[in-house]
Design an enzyme around this catalytic site. Sequence first.
Site, PDB file in Angstrom:
ATOM      1  N   SER A 147      94.607  12.850  27.843  1.00  0.00           N
ATOM      2  CA  SER A 147      94.843  13.790  26.712  1.00  0.00           C
ATOM      3  C   SER A 147      96.006  14.311  27.081  1.00  0.00           C
ATOM      4  O   SER A 147      96.482  14.686  28.239  1.00  0.00           O
ATOM      5  CB  SER A 147      93.680  14.707  26.621  1.00  0.00           C
ATOM      6  OG  SER A 147      93.942  15.537  25.783  1.00  0.00           O
ATOM      7  N   TYR A 159      87.296  20.540  30.562  1.00  0.00           N
ATOM      8  CA  TYR A 159      87.944  19.498  29.911  1.00  0.00           C
ATOM      9  C   TYR A 159      89.243  18.933  30.221  1.00  0.00           C
ATOM     10  O   TYR A 159      89.446  17.772  30.508  1.00  0.00           O
ATOM     11  CB  TYR A 159      87.846  19.497  28.375  1.00  0.00           C
ATOM     12  CG  TYR A 159      88.408  18.225  27.646  1.00  0.00           C
ATOM     13  CD1 TYR A 159      87.680  17.013  27.446  1.00  0.00           C
ATOM     14  CD2 TYR A 159      89.592  18.233  26.846  1.00  0.00           C
ATOM     15  CE1 TYR A 159      88.055  16.036  26.732  1.00  0.00           C
ATOM     16  CE2 TYR A 159      90.194  17.236  26.275  1.00  0.00           C
ATOM     17  CZ  TYR A 159      89.464  16.003  26.409  1.00  0.00           C
ATOM     18  OH  TYR A 159      89.904  14.858  25.700  1.00  0.00           O
TER      19      TYR A 159
END
Length: 260
Positions: A147, A159
Amino acid sequence: MTGSGGLEGRTAVVTGGSRGIGRSIAERLAAEGALVAVHYGNDEAAARATVATIEEAGGQAFAVRALLGADGDVDTLFAGLRAGWGDRPLDILVNNAAFIDYGATIDKATPESYERLFAVNVRAPLFITQRALPLMRDGGRIVNVSSGVTWFATPEIVYAMSKGALNVFTRSLANSQGSRGITVNTVSPGITDTDMNMNWLRDSADAQRSVAAMTALGRHGRPADVADAVVFFASDDARWITGQTLEVNGGLLLGPPGER
């Protein structure tokens, strides 16, 4: 779904392959001729729909369930793979499945949210890959889906940390598996229209305009944009590329917007 057949005769596993980016990856791999195992955790209907779409287009696929982060997840996954393609070796592994907890910020993260995020986003790829390597032919392909939050700041700090770990995993694994000709690379999507982002992006024209304004190519990403990059890394064309992270983001945050 079209393709050149460049992956004819190869087997592929796509974790989180029933929706969004994972579904697009599974469909593209199948279009290139691979037999694709479409992994899912809970949404059996979505997985079966993905398989049906692949088969209707002339490809080969089957669904396999394993709840990542749960005890025995790797055993369950590989039992399903064995049932789906028997003793055939593995050629392509795409570690795509991921989970985000928007509440796991620096002030609200809990040990429980931390453990779940790392169980799905870090532990599962590690031990799935560990199990896959003895089954993988020399010259195989591993692609990890990370990501953009590994290089731009986000409130969802846990995350981001988990995806940063995945990037490090790619580099170390590429080095250790090079002697077998196995390439390991990361595809890092920017802001993409997926179920993970649907609450704030898909249904908000304002959010879409905001993302477009900070992206050089003037729009948010689509799952197919990411899938095409993954399939490139899975192909013979990427035979001399390993240990790399490719940002697939349309030129996100390159600088002040140019003329439109």
